[in-house]
Each structure stands twice: as C-alpha cells, then as structure tokens.
Design a protein around this motif. Structure first.
Motif, short mmCIF file in Angstrom:
data_model
loop_
_atom_site.label_atom_id
_atom_site.label_comp_id
_atom_site.label_asym_id
_atom_site.label_seq_id
_atom_site.Cartn_x
_atom_site.Cartn_y
_atom_site.Cartn_z
N GLN A 140 2.12 1.35 0.64
CA GLN A 140 1.75 -0.05 0.80
C GLN A 140 2.21 -0.86 -0.41
N GLN A 141 2.70 -2.07 -0.14
CA GLN A 141 3.18 -2.96 -1.18
C GLN A 141 2.23 -4.16 -1.31
N ARG A 142 1.68 -4.36 -2.50
CA ARG A 142 0.71 -5.45 -2.68
C ARG A 142 1.35 -6.82 -2.48
N ASN A 143 2.61 -6.96 -2.82
CA ASN A 143 3.29 -8.25 -2.71
C ASN A 143 4.36 -8.21 -1.63
#
Length: 246
Positions: A140-143
């Motif tokens: 998962q990528q926060r941004n």
C-alpha cells in the motif's frame, strides 16, 4: 567474447539466485534477499574495495543485504557470461550514471540491469544492447493519488481512477515498473519525466508483451528507437523488463 545469454545456463554456484525467466535473448535471474548470514558473508567476499566501502555507507541492515547479495550475484553472472575472473571484472558509468562492465579495463557491450524490492531482486542480462528491469513488491502507498498524478498521463490516470482496492494497486505497480524499466534501460535516470509518455494501451489492458517508441520526446536524440516491453510480474511482485530493438 560474451556468449549468448540463457537463464538456464547462468545458475552459477550461488545459493541465493536462480533463473527466473527468459524473454527472447534476455535472461532474467531472481535473487533471494531474505536474511541469511552465510549467504551475506559469501557475497561480501565477491566485492571489490570500492563496493565494500559503499556497502559500509548503508545505514540499514536491509539495504546492506540487498546491495551485497545483488552485487555479488551480478559479479558471478557477468564473470560466467564474459568468461573472465572476478579480479578482471570492473564497472564504469556512462552519461547519467548508467553502469557498464569492463574486462581488464576494456568496455564490453554486454547489457545488464539490477532492481530490488523487499525480499526480491531481479537481474536482467543481454549479450548486447541496452536493457532495464524493475521490480516492486505489492504494498500500500500512503500517497498513491499524488504518485498517480505526478507519474502518469491522462489515459493512464483515467484507467486507474476507474479501479479501486487491489486492482488499482496492481495496475499502478504494473505501469510504474514499465516506466522505471524503460528509464533504466535508456540510462536517462531522473532526467526523464515519465509522465510525458504513456504505456501502450495493450499493456495497460493486460497483455504481457508490447513495444513502443518515444517520438513525442523530441529532445532525446534516439526518441525513434523501438523498445520492447515485457510484463514479468508474479502474484508477489510487479516487474517489467524493457529491451531496445537491436
């Protein structure tokens, strides 16, 4: 002289790398980057003095492990392919920092590229011509939305916007690895704005192989060159290999 590269013939004697796949004449090896003290000590012995100094500059254990295992694998594989000893093998950098191999100080035309993410490393080897490879573990990528906006073209953004959850994340990494592999194959590095070109539609729609040109990037002298792309990802990671037409 370099011999034709075949993944099955390049297994070598390493305990942490194995043939992964073969795309025409490009061999791609998988490097196991899980923690293993014995493998890391063996790999360290392959490094030259400058590589050992670089290894020491990494602050995190994981980064040290990725570097030493990938670098030692590359050295062993190149020695095999170029029929030279480890002492005879060297590396220099071309414009924008893309490395090339030397034997006894003389440049070779052998193409190679290395990428790693988490517990996985990939090494692409070609007997001639430029090649790039990129691997990214699914995470998962926060941004994510900011990355999409800054990395992809309008059609790519629209297709990503129509998806959600794991399907969106997987397409994001598929497109990301293709663009990174192309940038690495050419040797542009950070000088290339990858949002200026789009991955061909057939690859965006799930096909595993394709080709394209960068004719829109007129400021690059070889924008009309043809680049062949292969999606080589698995259920564990996204990955792509890009090779110039020779």
């Amino acid at each position: 002289m370099p011999r034709t590269v075949a993944a099955a013939d390049l297994a070598g004697d390493g305990d942490w790398w194995r043939p992964f796949t073969q795309v025409e004449d490009v061999a791609i090896m998988h490097v196991d980057l899980t923690a293993n003290v014995t493998n890391e000590k063996t790999a360290w012995n392959w490094l030259d003095d400058s590589e050992r100094r670089r290894w020491e500059r990494f602050l995190h254990e994981g980064a040290r492990r990725q570097y030493v295992l990938c670098r030692a694998s590359l050295r062993s594989l190149l020695c095999d392919a170029l029929n030279c000893s480890n002492d005879e093998l060297g590396f220099e950098s071309a414009k924008h920092g893309k490395p090339f191999a030397t034997v006894k100080g003389q440049p070779t035309s052998f193409g190679f590229n290395v990428s790693h993410s988490g517990a996985h490393g990939l090494i692409a080897l070609a007997s001639s011509g430029r090649v790039g490879v990129d691997v990214e573990e699914f995470a998962q990528q926060r941004n994510l939305e900011l990355l999409i906006e800054g990395t992809f073209g309008p059609n790519e953004q629209a297709e990503l916007a129509a998806l959600s959850g794991n399907r969106k994340l997987r397409l994001f990494f598929t497109l990301w690895t293709i663009k990174e592999a192309l940038s690495k194959a050419h040797g542009w590095g950070l000088s290339l704005d990858v949002s200026r070109f789009e991955v061909p539609e057939n690859l965006r729609q799930g096909e595993m192989h394709g080709s394209f040109q960068l004719s829109d990037l007129g400021d690059f002298s070889d924008a009309d060159d043809t680049w062949h792309v292969s999606n080589i990802g698995t259920d564990k990671f996204a990955a792509a290999m890009v090779r110039e037409e020779t």
